[in-house]
Design an enzyme around this catalytic site. Structure first.
Site, PDB file in Angstrom:
ATOM      1  N   SER A 135      40.582  56.270  39.178  1.00 28.98           N
ATOM      2  CA  SER A 135      41.421  57.077  40.101  1.00 28.98           C
ATOM      3  C   SER A 135      41.116  56.831  41.551  1.00 28.98           C
ATOM      4  CB  SER A 135      40.949  58.731  39.946  1.00 28.98           C
ATOM      5  OG  SER A 135      39.627  58.797  40.201  1.00 28.98           O
ATOM      6  N   GLY A 136      41.904  57.268  42.683  1.00 24.92           N
ATOM      7  CA  GLY A 136      41.571  56.802  44.223  1.00 24.92           C
ATOM      8  C   GLY A 136      41.472  58.372  44.787  1.00 24.92           C
ATOM      9  N   ARG A 137      40.873  58.428  46.040  1.00 24.00           N
ATOM     10  CA  ARG A 137      40.922  59.720  46.679  1.00 24.00           C
ATOM     11  C   ARG A 137      40.745  59.394  48.093  1.00 24.00           C
ATOM     12  NH1 ARG A 137      37.606  58.052  44.038  1.00 24.00           N
ATOM     13  NH2 ARG A 137      38.117  58.947  42.384  1.00 24.00           N
ATOM     14  N   HIS A 168      32.305  47.358  48.938  1.00 25.71           N
ATOM     15  CA  HIS A 168      32.130  47.384  47.283  1.00 25.71           C
ATOM     16  C   HIS A 168      31.661  48.755  47.250  1.00 25.71           C
ATOM     17  CE1 HIS A 168      29.387  46.349  43.824  1.00 25.71           C
ATOM     18  NE2 HIS A 168      30.486  46.973  43.501  1.00 25.71           N
ATOM     19  N   ASP A 169      32.599  49.536  46.385  1.00 20.56           N
ATOM     20  CA  ASP A 169      32.200  51.086  46.220  1.00 20.56           C
ATOM     21  C   ASP A 169      30.809  51.404  45.921  1.00 20.56           C
ATOM     22  OD1 ASP A 169      33.744  51.459  42.885  1.00 20.56           O
ATOM     23  OD2 ASP A 169      32.245  50.210  43.681  1.00 20.56           O
ATOM     24  N   ASN A 194      23.827  46.094  36.593  1.00 15.81           N
ATOM     25  CA  ASN A 194      25.022  46.973  35.732  1.00 15.81           C
ATOM     26  C   ASN A 194      24.499  47.457  34.580  1.00 15.81           C
ATOM     27  OD1 ASN A 194      26.563  45.875  38.035  1.00 15.81           O
ATOM     28  ND2 ASN A 194      28.445  46.083  36.814  1.00 15.81           N
ATOM     29  N   GLU A 201      34.335  57.323  28.101  1.00 15.54           N
ATOM     30  CA  GLU A 201      35.624  57.480  28.607  1.00 15.54           C
ATOM     31  C   GLU A 201      36.726  56.614  27.401  1.00 15.54           C
ATOM     32  OE1 GLU A 201      34.478  57.129  33.367  1.00 15.54           O
ATOM     33  OE2 GLU A 201      35.783  55.805  32.251  1.00 15.54           O
ATOM     34  N   GLY A 217      30.586  60.393  40.226  1.00 11.51           N
ATOM     35  CA  GLY A 217      31.230  61.548  39.742  1.00 11.51           C
ATOM     36  C   GLY A 217      30.684  61.807  38.127  1.00 11.51           C
TER      37      GLY A 217
HETATM   38  C1  LIG Z   1      32.774  44.982  37.779  1.00 11.30           C
HETATM   39  C2  LIG Z   1      32.452  46.350  38.155  1.00 11.30           C
HETATM   40  O1  LIG Z   1      33.389  46.986  38.909  1.00 11.30           O
HETATM   41  C3  LIG Z   1      31.252  46.171  39.321  1.00 11.30           C
HETATM   42  O2  LIG Z   1      30.201  45.371  38.913  1.00 11.30           O
HETATM   43  C4  LIG Z   1      30.594  47.444  39.827  1.00 11.30           C
HETATM   44  O3  LIG Z   1      29.620  47.313  40.761  1.00 11.30           O
HETATM   45  C5  LIG Z   1      31.765  48.353  40.394  1.00 11.30           C
HETATM   46  O4  LIG Z   1      32.391  47.845  41.344  1.00 11.30           O
HETATM   47  C6  LIG Z   1      31.687  49.699  40.131  1.00 11.30           C
HETATM   48  O5  LIG Z   1      32.819  50.365  40.775  1.00 11.30           O
END
Ligand SMILES: C[C@H](O)[C@H](O)[C@@H](O)C(=O)CO
Length: 491
Positions: A12-14, A237-238, A297, A305, A404
């Site tokens: 989702s986006g906000r 990058h989020d 990661n 989910e 979240g």
């Molecule tokens: C692929 C993933 O999206 C990435 O590795 C991770 O860092 C990310 O962007 C999470 O939102």
């Protein structure tokens, strides 16, 4: 002075409208939208034009609210990109990193073109099969035509920013996730591109977070009847924005950004690109104020989910967590990063298969399944934090948990139990808040990142978790390492 932060996650986006009043951050979510990947035959695409439509809605709503915007910025997930033709048009909807299109490419590249050691020594990035480098190599192998037509490669936030301004620039934090960027030289690594036979002309100047790219394009200002709002490149990058939004007062802290993915690590001034980091497959993604995110990661809540999607979206989270609390503890464990969990057709079955293959009791009920997943995530967090401490040569007193995923209180408590350390949870909207803070730094409202984090702390209702049943969880951790992680025992 108000700013608008657009944060687009995998689901989702906000849009957050924010300003600083007497040192207090005031934020209001003015638009929320779903992010629904679209499958066309075998390919899985991001619906980028729909996302752009939603972003335009957010800008309209923000200006109609009477706010005078001094900045707008976008952050989103990493690795994925769009290709533009010579006419500046998008050649096709970007592929989703979970598409099976990239399968087998990573092995091929390292068997024939460049070793992992050499690539890591140039980029310091972890090896994940969907990294931009492998997506491009897959395109070259399976659809070289498209690459011939291509004139520009822009990561998702770069692409949206191009739609907003007409300006093509690449943002640093996201550029580092491509595994094509050299953080020592602070530039795209042309030797890697040459080795792969990818044209370096596809890549654009890299700008650091806090750069004003330019105003909204005239077309957009006319269409939306809004002024020429400055568009700012933040930690796009989020995860970079999430780490900027961690309300840490210490110079060095451990964080877990918990959403669809779990990203665990610490912040460092220089990338850690030694043999141990390579052996443990850690990454050094760019951060705000030219810091680096030494992290790993972890597959994260995606597994839960996907089980929920398989069981039917009407199955609410709260009852799943209740059933998990009632299920017997430490019955079976999975390694959340077992590759088949990336995108299986049937996630609950995949969890059962892992337990069968490792000769553990197989989760039958939803409660057993959810407990297995959440306990395993918490144990994997301990596993990765111990390795982060080894690489950072530092022991962390506790863990900052943001994103979240902190709404899952059972996961937060289990994480504290597994680590045997306190967990400080908040904010849930760390990416959007990090986006806001970097904009406010850029327009001179906040001095720098350290001050920004103090402001984030004041603006956040923190939740605190302290370890319980330490002995039981230590025994459980041994079982986890023995049962679920034995294939990784060496790292
Ligand atoms: C692929 C993933 O999206 C990435 O590795 C991770 O860092 C990310 O962007 C999470 O939102």
């Amino acid at each position: 002075m108000s700013v608008l932060a657009i944060d687009i996650g995998a689901g989702s986006g906000r849009a957050l409208l924010a300003e600083l009043n007497d040192g207090q951050l005031q934020m209001k979510e003015i638009h929320r939208f779903s992010n629904d990947p679209v499958r066309v035959n075998e390919r899985l695409h991001w619906d980028i034009l729909r996302l752009f439509y939603e972003i335009k809605q957010a800008i309209s709503k923000a200006t109609q609210s009477g706010a005078v915007l001094h900045g707008v910025a976008v952050d989103s997930w990493a690795v994925d990109f769009g290709l533009l033709g010579k006419d500046g048009e998008l050649l096709r909807n970007p592929y989703h990193y979970r598409d099976h299109f990239n399968e087998g490419i990573m092995e091929k590249i390292h068997d024939s073109l460049i070793s992992k050691e050499e690539l890591f020594s140039k980029t310091g990035i972890q090896f994940l099969p969907f990294n931009t480098i492998y997506q491009l190599a897959a395109l070259k192998e399976k659809n070289g035509d498209l690459l011939h037509q291509a004139d520009s490669l822009l990561m998702i936030p770069d692409l949206i920013r191009y739609f907003l301004t007409g300006v093509k620039k690449s943002e640093f934090t996201n550029a580092t996730t491509t595994q094509l960027y050299n953080p020592i030289k602070m530039e795209w690594d042309n030797e890697i591109l040459e080795t792969l036979g990818i044209s370096k002309d596809l890549f654009h100047e890299v700008v650091v977070p806090g750069t004003i790219i330019g105003p909204l394009s005239n077309n957009l200002c006319e269409e939306l009847e809004v002024p020429a709002i400055p568009v700012i490149a933040v930690g796009e990058h989020d995860t970079a924005s999430a780490v900027a939004g961690v309300p840490a007062l210490d110079e060095s802290f451990a964080y877990l950004s918990c959403g669809t993915w779990s990203l665990m690590g610490t912040e460092v001034r220089n990338p850690v690109m030694n043999k141990s980091a390579l052996a443990m497959n850690f990454t050094n993604e760019g951060g705000v104020e030219q810091r680096f995110r030494l992290l790993k990661n972890i597959m994260g809540l995606w597994i839960l989910e996907e089980c929920r999607r398989n069981w039917g979206e009407d199955v609410d989270y709260a009852s799943l967590l209740e059933e998990a609390e009632e299920a017997p503890p430490f019955r079976s464990f999975i390694d959340p990063d077992y590759p088949p969990f990336l995108n299986p057709a049937d996630m609950p079955r995949q969890v059962q298969v892992f337990c069968e293959q490792t000769k553990q009791p197989v989760p039958e009920t939803r409660g057993e399944m959810v407990r297995c997943i959440i306990e395993s995530l918490a144990m994997k967090y301990r596993y990765v934090l111990e390795r982060t401490e080894r690489l950072a040569e530092k022991e962390f007193y506790g863990l900052h948990m943001v994103g979240g995923g902190i709404k899952n209180q059972l996961l937060c408590q289990f994480t504290s139990n597994a680590l045997g350390k306190p967990v400080w949870a908040g904010p849930a909207e760390a990416s959007a808040i990090g986006n806001v803070l970097v904009q406010l730094i850029t327009i001179g409202q906040i001095e720098g990142l350290d001050e920004a984090r103090k402001i984030a702390l004041k603006a956040t209702d923190m939740e605190y978790y302290f370890p319980e049943q330490k002995d039981e969880w230590s025994l459980g951790y041994e079982q986890f390492c023995h049962k679920a992680m034995k294939s990784e025992a060496t790292t």
